[in-house]
Motif scaffolding. Structure first.
Motif, PDB file in Angstrom:
ATOM      1  N   UNK A 268       0.825  -1.205   0.000  1.00 57.94           N
ATOM      2  CA  UNK A 268       0.000   0.000   0.000  1.00 57.94           C
ATOM      3  C   UNK A 268       0.863   1.260   0.000  1.00 57.94           C
ATOM      4  N   UNK A 269       2.015   1.212   0.688  1.00 60.07           N
ATOM      5  CA  UNK A 269       2.882   2.390   0.740  1.00 60.07           C
ATOM      6  C   UNK A 269       3.566   2.647  -0.595  1.00 60.07           C
ATOM      7  N   UNK A 270       3.972   1.574  -1.274  1.00 60.56           N
ATOM      8  CA  UNK A 270       4.761   1.734  -2.487  1.00 60.56           C
ATOM      9  C   UNK A 270       3.924   1.756  -3.761  1.00 60.56           C
ATOM     10  N   UNK A 271       2.823   1.009  -3.796  1.00 63.03           N
ATOM     11  CA  UNK A 271       2.120   0.796  -5.060  1.00 63.03           C
ATOM     12  C   UNK A 271       0.678   1.299  -5.084  1.00 63.03           C
ATOM     13  N   UNK A 272       0.172   1.774  -3.950  1.00 60.09           N
ATOM     14  CA  UNK A 272      -1.203   2.301  -3.930  1.00 60.09           C
ATOM     15  C   UNK A 272      -1.122   3.745  -3.468  1.00 60.09           C
ATOM     16  N   UNK A 273      -1.181   4.656  -4.427  1.00 57.95           N
ATOM     17  CA  UNK A 273      -1.045   6.071  -4.094  1.00 57.95           C
ATOM     18  C   UNK A 273      -2.194   6.831  -4.741  1.00 57.95           C
ATOM     19  N   UNK A 274      -2.857   7.671  -3.930  1.00 58.01           N
ATOM     20  CA  UNK A 274      -3.972   8.454  -4.444  1.00 58.01           C
ATOM     21  C   UNK A 274      -3.558   9.911  -4.555  1.00 58.01           C
ATOM     22  N   UNK A 275      -3.814  10.476  -5.709  1.00 49.68           N
ATOM     23  CA  UNK A 275      -3.485  11.887  -5.931  1.00 49.68           C
ATOM     24  C   UNK A 275      -4.778  12.650  -6.162  1.00 49.68           C
ATOM     25  N   UNK A 276      -4.920  13.793  -5.465  1.00 52.44           N
ATOM     26  CA  UNK A 276      -6.120  14.616  -5.605  1.00 52.44           C
ATOM     27  C   UNK A 276      -6.220  15.161  -7.032  1.00 52.44           C
ATOM     28  N   UNK A 277      -7.446  15.221  -7.543  1.00 49.49           N
ATOM     29  CA  UNK A 277      -7.644  15.642  -8.936  1.00 49.49           C
ATOM     30  C   UNK A 277      -7.152  17.069  -9.171  1.00 49.49           C
ATOM     31  N   UNK A 278      -7.425  17.975  -8.188  1.00 50.27           N
ATOM     32  CA  UNK A 278      -7.000  19.370  -8.377  1.00 50.27           C
ATOM     33  C   UNK A 278      -5.479  19.487  -8.372  1.00 50.27           C
ATOM     34  N   UNK A 279      -4.806  18.617  -7.576  1.00 46.40           N
ATOM     35  CA  UNK A 279      -3.341  18.649  -7.564  1.00 46.40           C
ATOM     36  C   UNK A 279      -2.782  18.136  -8.892  1.00 46.40           C
ATOM     37  N   UNK A 280      -3.405  17.091  -9.416  1.00 49.04           N
ATOM     38  CA  UNK A 280      -2.950  16.553 -10.710  1.00 49.04           C
ATOM     39  C   UNK A 280      -3.091  17.607 -11.809  1.00 49.04           C
ATOM     40  N   UNK A 281      -4.205  18.349 -11.787  1.00 46.94           N
ATOM     41  CA  UNK A 281      -4.406  19.385 -12.803  1.00 46.94           C
ATOM     42  C   UNK A 281      -3.401  20.520 -12.632  1.00 46.94           C
ATOM     43  N   UNK A 282      -3.106  20.879 -11.370  1.00 47.61           N
ATOM     44  CA  UNK A 282      -2.136  21.960 -11.123  1.00 47.61           C
ATOM     45  C   UNK A 282      -0.763  21.567 -11.636  1.00 47.61           C
TER      46      UNK A 282
END
Length: 303
Positions: free
Chosen positions: A230-244
């Motif tokens: 979960x630490x290495x291969x499951x990462x969630x990125x917020x949509x607004x951060x991805x767009x920025x």
């Protein structure tokens, strides 16, 4: 995937350094010894710093040398072997240029070929991973090569400017490399957008083996605390951060360097091109962060 700073720094800095080595090896830039000192120092520092950053991601950096023995089956091992071979040839090339008879064409072509092979091997570390659909496409190694060429050509042009030369041919080369990088990155993103986990059959139904019952959804986390996967291969990125970050990558990585190149063309200013190279590297850092953070490993279907 976890966007480890060490991997982002490694892939970015080594890409710039080996891109610069590839161009210098082909004879780009003046033959003056002063320019040779500047080009060799900057390229060597970028390559070595990038490779040292890569060891920070290892649990036991003192055992990094053991990874070199698996070159028959591992792109990571091949990259390490190629990087060492490139730096060895680079050392001979630099010694010949700075203290000997001048730039050796044979050593230069060999150094350039090994530099390209090293960056290609770096790209293939990720491009051959079928468990990450967005990486597993033919554009991935080309993306690493194109960004290495564009960043290396901008740094080369800045060094030529600081040396008091115009470098008109190098200006056209940097502009063409920047345009090529934009085309390759656009095609990679288009390919990655179509390659989600569902497109390769990595669904929660497949991961749990309960697909014959119907649609599967997570009721409770399988662990009370994050494990290694979960630490290495499951990462969630917020949509607004991805767009920025996408905007930073576009503006800093492509638009600003292109504008600065146009402004620098009439005067051949080294400082203006240096700022363009710096902006381009910042854009690559943002692009590389998104490359790791937005990638979904098949194991995430279980979590």
């Amino acid at each position: 995937m976890h966007p480890a700073p060490s991997l982002i720094a490694f892939t970015t800095l080594s890409g710039v350094g080996f891109g610069l080595l590839a161009l210098v090896g082909l004879g780009a830039g003046p033959n003056a010894v002063g320019f040779g000192w500047a080009a060799c120092t900057v390229a060597g520092a970028l390559c070595v710093t990038g490779l040292l950053c890569s060891t920070l991601h290892l649990g036991r950096p003192d055992r990094a040398w053991r990874a070199l023995s698996q070159w028959r089956s591992s792109w990571l091992s091949r990259e390490g072997v190629l990087a060492i071979a490139t730096l060895a040839v680079f050392a001979l090339y630099a010694l010949t240029w700075l203290f000997g008879t001048g730039r050796s064409a044979v050593l230069g072509v060999l150094m350039s070929s090994l530099s390209v092979a090293t960056v290609y091997a770096t790209g293939m570390i990720y491009g051959q991973l079928k468990t990450v659909p967005t990486w597993s496409c033919p554009w991935t190694p080309w993306k690493f090569l194109a960004l290495g060429l564009s960043s290396g050509s901008l740094v080369l042009l800045a060094l030529i400017g600081f040396a008091g030369e115009r470098g008109i041919l190098s200006t056209f080369l940097a502009t063409a490399a920047l345009a090529l990088a934009a085309v390759v990155v656009f095609n990679w993103k288009s390919s990655a957008a179509k390659a989600d986990l569902a497109s390769v059959g990595a669904t929660p139904e497949e991961a749990t083996g309960l697909g014959h019952i119907g649609r599967v959804r997570l009721l409770e986390s399988p662990h009370s605390s994050p494990n290694y996967l979960m630490k290495e291969m499951v990462y969630k990125v917020a949509r607004h951060r991805a767009k920025s970050l996408a905007r930073v990558a576009l503006i800093a990585g492509l638009v600003v360097p292109a504008v600065l190149l146009v402004l620098a063309f009439p005067i051949g200013g080294g400082f203006v091109v240096f700022v363009a190279a710096l902006c381009h590297v910042v854009g690559i850092l943002a692009l590389r962060w998104a490359f790791f953070a937005e990638a979904k490993h098949a194991v995430s279907s279980y979590y």
